[in-house]
Design a protein around this motif. Structure first.
Motif, mmCIF file in Angstrom:
data_model
loop_
_atom_site.group_PDB
_atom_site.id
_atom_site.type_symbol
_atom_site.label_atom_id
_atom_site.label_comp_id
_atom_site.label_asym_id
_atom_site.label_seq_id
_atom_site.Cartn_x
_atom_site.Cartn_y
_atom_site.Cartn_z
ATOM 1 N N TYR A 1 0.821 -1.206 0.000
ATOM 2 C CA TYR A 1 0.000 0.000 0.000
ATOM 3 C C TYR A 1 0.854 1.255 0.000
ATOM 4 C CZ TYR A 1 0.902 0.343 5.082
ATOM 5 O OH TYR A 1 1.495 0.449 6.319
ATOM 6 N N VAL A 2 0.239 2.354 -0.446
ATOM 7 C CA VAL A 2 0.820 3.685 -0.318
ATOM 8 C C VAL A 2 -0.140 4.496 0.550
ATOM 9 C CG1 VAL A 2 1.975 3.563 -2.562
ATOM 10 C CG2 VAL A 2 -0.306 4.567 -2.411
ATOM 11 N N ASP A 3 0.401 5.422 1.319
ATOM 12 C CA ASP A 3 -0.453 6.160 2.247
ATOM 13 C C ASP A 3 0.216 7.467 2.642
ATOM 14 O OD1 ASP A 3 -2.653 6.703 3.800
ATOM 15 O OD2 ASP A 3 -2.336 5.083 5.239
ATOM 16 N N THR A 4 -0.562 8.357 3.222
ATOM 17 C CA THR A 4 -0.044 9.541 3.905
ATOM 18 C C THR A 4 0.185 9.177 5.362
ATOM 19 O OG1 THR A 4 -1.270 11.019 2.438
ATOM 20 C CG2 THR A 4 -0.568 11.925 4.544
ATOM 21 N N ASP A 5 1.156 9.804 5.996
ATOM 22 C CA ASP A 5 1.373 9.593 7.429
ATOM 23 C C ASP A 5 0.279 10.354 8.178
ATOM 24 O OD1 ASP A 5 2.248 9.187 9.980
ATOM 25 O OD2 ASP A 5 4.316 9.813 9.609
ATOM 26 N N ASN A 6 -0.933 9.760 8.178
ATOM 27 C CA ASN A 6 -2.114 10.433 8.706
ATOM 28 C C ASN A 6 -2.016 10.756 10.187
ATOM 29 O OD1 ASN A 6 -4.130 10.503 6.414
ATOM 30 N ND2 ASN A 6 -3.599 8.328 6.398
ATOM 31 N N ASP A 7 -1.456 9.855 10.953
ATOM 32 C CA ASP A 7 -1.334 10.053 12.397
ATOM 33 C C ASP A 7 -0.488 11.295 12.693
ATOM 34 O OD1 ASP A 7 -0.415 9.746 15.179
ATOM 35 O OD2 ASP A 7 -1.348 7.782 15.075
ATOM 36 N N HIS A 8 0.699 11.352 12.086
ATOM 37 C CA HIS A 8 1.595 12.482 12.330
ATOM 38 C C HIS A 8 1.013 13.784 11.788
ATOM 39 C CE1 HIS A 8 5.287 14.631 13.085
ATOM 40 N NE2 HIS A 8 5.437 14.928 11.796
ATOM 41 N N ALA A 9 0.361 13.719 10.626
ATOM 42 C CA ALA A 9 -0.228 14.918 10.038
ATOM 43 C C ALA A 9 -1.318 15.498 10.938
ATOM 44 C CB ALA A 9 -0.797 14.592 8.658
ATOM 45 N N ALA A 10 -2.190 14.635 11.459
ATOM 46 C CA ALA A 10 -3.251 15.112 12.350
ATOM 47 C C ALA A 10 -2.665 15.689 13.634
ATOM 48 C CB ALA A 10 -4.206 13.964 12.676
ATOM 49 N N PRO A 68 4.653 12.194 3.166
ATOM 50 C CA PRO A 68 4.410 13.193 4.214
ATOM 51 C C PRO A 68 3.301 14.150 3.790
ATOM 52 C CG PRO A 68 6.333 13.819 2.932
ATOM 53 C CD PRO A 68 5.905 12.467 2.416
ATOM 54 N N ALA A 69 2.582 14.681 4.764
ATOM 55 C CA ALA A 69 1.607 15.744 4.507
ATOM 56 C C ALA A 69 2.268 17.078 4.834
ATOM 57 C CB ALA A 69 0.360 15.539 5.360
ATOM 58 N N ARG A 70 1.712 18.153 4.288
ATOM 59 C CA ARG A 70 2.295 19.473 4.535
ATOM 60 C C ARG A 70 1.262 20.388 5.174
ATOM 61 N NH1 ARG A 70 0.199 19.385 -0.388
ATOM 62 N NH2 ARG A 70 -0.646 21.311 -1.296
ATOM 63 N N LEU A 71 1.725 21.270 6.022
ATOM 64 C CA LEU A 71 0.880 22.234 6.707
ATOM 65 C C LEU A 71 0.581 23.388 5.753
ATOM 66 C CD1 LEU A 71 -0.110 22.374 9.747
ATOM 67 C CD2 LEU A 71 1.735 24.024 10.086
ATOM 68 N N VAL A 72 -0.708 23.626 5.470
ATOM 69 C CA VAL A 72 -1.119 24.712 4.578
ATOM 70 C C VAL A 72 -1.991 25.663 5.370
ATOM 71 C CG1 VAL A 72 -2.273 25.316 2.418
ATOM 72 C CG2 VAL A 72 -1.088 23.108 2.620
ATOM 73 N N LEU A 73 -1.472 26.845 5.672
ATOM 74 C CA LEU A 73 -2.182 27.774 6.553
ATOM 75 C C LEU A 73 -2.936 28.825 5.755
ATOM 76 C CD1 LEU A 73 0.508 28.272 9.352
ATOM 77 C CD2 LEU A 73 -1.397 26.649 9.257
ATOM 78 N N ARG A 74 -4.247 28.958 6.087
ATOM 79 C CA ARG A 74 -5.098 29.996 5.494
ATOM 80 C C ARG A 74 -5.899 30.669 6.603
ATOM 81 N NH1 ARG A 74 -5.861 25.595 1.675
ATOM 82 N NH2 ARG A 74 -4.557 25.960 -0.184
#
Length: 344
Positions: A172-181, A335-341
């Motif tokens: 599988y491929v995935d985002t590191d959902n735990d760390h991102a949240a 990895p996920a990235r922090l996107v601030l708005r």
């Protein structure tokens, strides 16, 4: 060698028998050489290739399929209702990513959509009885017998998102959902918010489970209460309904982490209808950054995940497996990235 001519003057396509005769090999050897068989000497293969070029021979796809036991097709399986697939940008990105992975291959993409009674049984039967050579499965649920039966059948398959309750060999491929949240929740805590709730996704999907886990980890590390939790279904309507339940049960909320941007947009709409200002009264943080985040008022802060890249990687892994290549990696994490708005 002279090719036959039809009565109307139309040129007759050359046959495998003619290729074999020109190459000076048996018909079986010519067939194996054309279809990529290994039991052919380099000299015979070269002779067959030269004959193919001279005659302009094009293999019959049906005959090739019978010879190789390959269909030249792979499936992208989306176990969700049609209406969800057509309205959620997650699926458009997934389809685009798979198409990109197969763009320079000979593989044809077959799209399987639906989630209803008996669907898993029919889909497993279709996938495992020779209609496709392999499959990529996205948006899967714990109760889908499809997941386990696909892995156990031996059909080459790759999941987008960590599959639940399947053998450890599942790729599988995935985002590191735990760390991102956790990062998203820590950002809200860093803004000085102390009463932070969450709208999690369905409890039978690994993305929702992991994002809830990350929220809990950040809240626990900060010594904050973890009781403001509602589940929804990754839709706008579900997010709005969950926000209503959350704010009614916990009117002192000053922030909410939402496990998808679609749900977050529903949450923002619900808060607006109640006269609750975002972010002044309640900060809202989403997850995905697939386009919806910039259409809300205010625009959503979110965790961006590269869905299209993930789908492309899943398709590339499947292609490598079908080509007989060694693929050592079982899981690939993005990895996920922090996107601030404006919303947080």
């Amino acid at each position: 060698m002279t090719l036959g001519v039809a009565s109307a003057g139309r040129r007759v396509a050359p046959t495998i028998r003619q290729v074999a005769a020109l190459a000076g090999v048996s018909r079986a050897t010519a067939s194996r050489a054309i279809n990529g068989g290994h039991l052919v000497s380099p000299q015979a293969r070269a002779a067959v290739e030269a004959a193919v070029a001279e005659l302009g021979f094009t293999p019959n796809p049906v005959a090739r399929s019978l010879a190789t036991r390959r269909t030249g097709s792979v499936a992208l399986v989306l176990p969700e209702p049609n209406t969800r697939v057509l309205t959620d940008p997650f699926f458009a990105s997934t389809i685009n990513g798979m198409a990109r992975a197969l763009e320079h291959t000979d593989l044809q993409l077959v799209l399987l959509i639906a989630r209803q009674d008996g669907w898993s049984t029919r889909t497993v039967r279709y996938l495992t009885t020779g209609h496709v050579d392999g499959a990529v499965v996205a948006s899967h649920h714990r109760d889908d017998r499809l997941n386990r039966e696909l892995v156990e059948s031996g059909l080459p398959c790759v999941f987008i998102g960590r599959p639940l309750d399947v053998p450890a060999t599942a790729r599988y491929v995935d985002t590191d959902n735990d760390h991102a949240a956790q990062l998203a929740t820590e950002h809200l805590i860093g803004l000085g918010r102390t009463r932070i709730g969450t709208i999690a996704g369905p409890a039978d999907m690994s993305a929702a489970i992991d994002r809830l886990s990350g929220w809990r980890a950040a809240m626990g590390a900060a010594g904050l209460a973890q009781d403001a939790v509602e589940l929804a279904d990754f839709t706008v309507e579900g997010g709005g309904a969950a926000m209503a339940r959350l704010i009614e049960a916990h009117p002192d909320l000053d922030a909410v982490f939402v496990a998808s941007d679609l749900m977050a947009s529903g949450a923002v709409g619900e808060l607006s209808d109640r006269g609750v200002r975002v972010p002044e009264d309640v900060a809202v943080f989403g997850f995905d950054d697939l386009g919806v985040a910039t259409t809300t008022t205010p625009a959503l802060s979110t965790m961006g995940q590269p869905i299209e890249d993930m789908a492309t990687r899943a398709g590339q892994i499947l292609h490598a497996l079908l080509a007989g290549e060694e693929v050592e990696e079982i899981s690939v994490m993005f990895p996920a990235r922090l996107v601030l708005r404006e919303s947080a």
